[in-house]
Write a protein that holds these residues in place. Sequence first.
Motif, PDB file in Angstrom:
ATOM      1  N   UNK A  74       0.862  -1.154   0.126  1.00 33.81           N
ATOM      2  CA  UNK A  74       0.004   0.079  -0.106  1.00 33.81           C
ATOM      3  C   UNK A  74       0.629   1.267   0.043  1.00 33.81           C
ATOM      4  N   UNK A  75       2.168   1.174   0.661  1.00 32.11           N
ATOM      5  CA  UNK A  75       2.757   2.334   0.700  1.00 32.11           C
ATOM      6  C   UNK A  75       3.539   2.514  -0.913  1.00 32.11           C
ATOM      7  N   UNK A  76       3.602   1.476  -1.530  1.00 32.88           N
ATOM      8  CA  UNK A  76       4.091   1.565  -3.063  1.00 32.88           C
ATOM      9  C   UNK A  76       3.214   2.379  -3.695  1.00 32.88           C
ATOM     10  N   UNK A  77       1.908   2.099  -3.513  1.00 33.30           N
ATOM     11  CA  UNK A  77       0.685   2.487  -4.273  1.00 33.30           C
ATOM     12  C   UNK A  77       0.594   4.051  -4.094  1.00 33.30           C
ATOM     13  N   UNK A  78       0.664   4.281  -2.734  1.00 35.17           N
ATOM     14  CA  UNK A  78       0.484   5.601  -2.352  1.00 35.17           C
ATOM     15  C   UNK A  78       1.608   6.560  -2.881  1.00 35.17           C
ATOM     16  N   UNK A  79       2.780   5.993  -2.775  1.00 35.89           N
ATOM     17  CA  UNK A  79       4.190   6.920  -3.167  1.00 35.89           C
ATOM     18  C   UNK A  79       3.877   7.542  -4.490  1.00 35.89           C
ATOM     19  N   UNK A  80       3.206   6.701  -5.298  1.00 35.21           N
ATOM     20  CA  UNK A  80       2.967   7.231  -6.755  1.00 35.21           C
ATOM     21  C   UNK A  80       2.062   8.483  -6.700  1.00 35.21           C
ATOM     22  N   UNK A  81       1.168   8.072  -6.112  1.00 30.05           N
ATOM     23  CA  UNK A  81       0.133   9.473  -6.178  1.00 30.05           C
ATOM     24  C   UNK A  81       0.255  10.427  -5.363  1.00 30.05           C
ATOM     25  N   UNK A  82       1.215  10.410  -4.360  1.00 28.16           N
ATOM     26  CA  UNK A  82       1.592  11.199  -3.573  1.00 28.16           C
ATOM     27  C   UNK A  82       2.628  12.415  -4.216  1.00 28.16           C
ATOM     28  N   UNK A  83       3.446  11.712  -5.260  1.00 32.81           N
ATOM     29  CA  UNK A  83       4.554  12.278  -5.718  1.00 32.81           C
ATOM     30  C   UNK A  83       3.726  13.024  -6.920  1.00 32.81           C
ATOM     31  N   UNK A  84       2.792  12.327  -7.840  1.00 32.52           N
ATOM     32  CA  UNK A  84       2.010  13.050  -8.670  1.00 32.52           C
ATOM     33  C   UNK A  84       1.482  14.355  -8.228  1.00 32.52           C
ATOM     34  N   UNK A  89       5.629  25.995  -1.678  1.00 29.40           N
ATOM     35  CA  UNK A  89       6.436  27.337  -1.736  1.00 29.40           C
ATOM     36  C   UNK A  89       7.480  27.481  -2.342  1.00 29.40           C
ATOM     37  N   UNK A  90       8.350  26.507  -2.648  1.00 29.88           N
ATOM     38  CA  UNK A  90       9.596  26.629  -3.522  1.00 29.88           C
ATOM     39  C   UNK A  90       9.465  26.747  -5.113  1.00 29.88           C
ATOM     40  N   UNK A  91       8.269  26.444  -5.533  1.00 25.38           N
ATOM     41  CA  UNK A  91       8.221  26.274  -6.833  1.00 25.38           C
ATOM     42  C   UNK A  91       6.635  26.219  -7.354  1.00 25.38           C
ATOM     43  N   UNK A  92       6.254  26.574  -8.506  1.00 23.06           N
ATOM     44  CA  UNK A  92       5.019  26.486  -9.136  1.00 23.06           C
ATOM     45  C   UNK A  92       4.640  25.116  -9.519  1.00 23.06           C
ATOM     46  N   UNK A  93       3.382  24.977  -9.586  1.00 18.72           N
ATOM     47  CA  UNK A  93       2.962  23.600 -10.072  1.00 18.72           C
ATOM     48  C   UNK A  93       3.346  23.300 -11.392  1.00 18.72           C
ATOM     49  N   UNK A  94       3.694  21.800 -11.747  1.00 26.78           N
ATOM     50  CA  UNK A  94       4.021  21.635 -12.996  1.00 26.78           C
ATOM     51  C   UNK A  94       2.805  21.091 -13.910  1.00 26.78           C
ATOM     52  N   UNK A  95       2.816  21.140 -15.223  1.00 29.03           N
ATOM     53  CA  UNK A  95       2.055  20.479 -16.067  1.00 29.03           C
ATOM     54  C   UNK A  95       1.865  19.227 -15.888  1.00 29.03           C
ATOM     55  N   UNK A  96       0.492  18.774 -16.228  1.00 30.02           N
ATOM     56  CA  UNK A  96       0.287  17.330 -15.967  1.00 30.02           C
ATOM     57  C   UNK A  96       1.317  16.479 -16.779  1.00 30.02           C
ATOM     58  N   UNK A  97       1.649  16.624 -18.250  1.00 28.21           N
ATOM     59  CA  UNK A  97       2.280  16.054 -19.040  1.00 28.21           C
ATOM     60  C   UNK A  97       3.854  16.045 -18.486  1.00 28.21           C
ATOM     61  N   UNK A 122       8.204  13.095 -15.554  1.00 34.81           N
ATOM     62  CA  UNK A 122       9.238  12.861 -14.448  1.00 34.81           C
ATOM     63  C   UNK A 122       8.935  11.535 -13.809  1.00 34.81           C
ATOM     64  N   UNK A 123       7.580  11.105 -13.707  1.00 34.58           N
ATOM     65  CA  UNK A 123       7.270   9.749 -13.167  1.00 34.58           C
ATOM     66  C   UNK A 123       7.962   8.496 -13.977  1.00 34.58           C
ATOM     67  N   UNK A 124       7.806   8.864 -15.542  1.00 29.32           N
ATOM     68  CA  UNK A 124       8.121   7.826 -16.230  1.00 29.32           C
ATOM     69  C   UNK A 124       9.827   7.552 -16.000  1.00 29.32           C
ATOM     70  N   UNK A 125      10.410   8.694 -16.004  1.00 30.89           N
ATOM     71  CA  UNK A 125      11.874   8.663 -15.830  1.00 30.89           C
ATOM     72  C   UNK A 125      12.311   7.745 -14.562  1.00 30.89           C
ATOM     73  N   UNK A 126      11.380   7.750 -13.452  1.00 28.14           N
ATOM     74  CA  UNK A 126      11.577   7.155 -12.338  1.00 28.14           C
ATOM     75  C   UNK A 126      11.285   5.825 -11.985  1.00 28.14           C
ATOM     76  N   UNK A 152      -8.701   8.873 -16.084  1.00 27.56           N
ATOM     77  CA  UNK A 152      -9.045   9.559 -15.194  1.00 27.56           C
ATOM     78  C   UNK A 152      -9.227  10.945 -15.013  1.00 27.56           C
ATOM     79  N   UNK A 153      -8.030  11.588 -15.512  1.00 28.00           N
ATOM     80  CA  UNK A 153      -8.134  13.142 -15.671  1.00 28.00           C
ATOM     81  C   UNK A 153      -9.309  13.603 -16.452  1.00 28.00           C
ATOM     82  N   UNK A 154      -9.597  13.003 -17.540  1.00 29.62           N
ATOM     83  CA  UNK A 154     -10.639  13.150 -18.286  1.00 29.62           C
ATOM     84  C   UNK A 154     -12.257  13.166 -17.996  1.00 29.62           C
ATOM     85  N   UNK A 155     -12.206  12.162 -16.943  1.00 27.82           N
ATOM     86  CA  UNK A 155     -13.405  12.069 -16.023  1.00 27.82           C
ATOM     87  C   UNK A 155     -13.638  12.772 -15.006  1.00 27.82           C
TER      88      UNK A 155
END
Length: 259
Positions: A192-202, A210-218, A223-227, A247-250
């Motif tokens: 469950x931690x492995x599942x949550x880690x991914x959505x937490x990072x996304x 506070x230290x940067x603006x939000x990144x675009x979805x793509x 970045x996730x693909x690279x990791x 999911x985002x479209x829905x």
Amino acid sequence: MFKRRVLSVQCVLWGMVSLLTGWVLIHLLTSWGIPGQLLWALFVNAGLLLLARPAAMPTAQRDLCEAAVQGWARALQMGNPAALEHSQRTMLLAEWLGRELHLNETDLQYLRWGALLHDIGKLAIPQNILCKPMHLSEEEFQVMQKHTEYGLTWMETLEFLGPAREVIHCHHEKWDGSGYPLKLKHKDIPYLARVFTLVDVYDALTSHRPYRAALPHDEALRIIQERVGSHFDPEIAGVFLSKINEQNKIARACDPGPC
């Protein structure tokens, strides 16, 4: 059914009164020079230890547990207004991904609770570190890393949380063993931690910090693909990356207004 609803309302009201009382007491005591973060830590710990006792009425136990989890998640908002929104977004994303991975309802419940409480240990982290408008120094990052240990310390006696405690403790572990706090690797990291880690990072990547603006979805997906294979479980990441656009479209279709 009516009695259960009454008990549920009573649980919620009890939680709200407890939080309000704690808030007043903490403001009073901080005026006497006692650190507010320490007081919040003691307040949360004391309340959770009380909850850990067997429920007097088993039929109300789930309602009481759910109300308590929601209440403690809201306690985070008092120290960091964005924390509750982050926890709620990751809870929804985690539940969606869990269903895509065919988790059963019990595990989905633990995953939701773990998502809501994953940052509860940050109540003990100083505000100047939590809200610093630039990247943390090495020393500050070491302090920040302790939030996973604090969270486990407060939650480990609460049997009703089950594997949700593993989400709280291990959501910063990485697939290649370079994470924290235990430097677990591969399937030694709780599922469950492995599942949550991914959505937490996304959510972290696509949200303002506070230290940067939000990144675009793509860009976040790139970045996730690279990791994959270093930070993330390849199997879980494969499901996430293949389904997240749908999911985002829905989500956009169901959203009546702007974010």
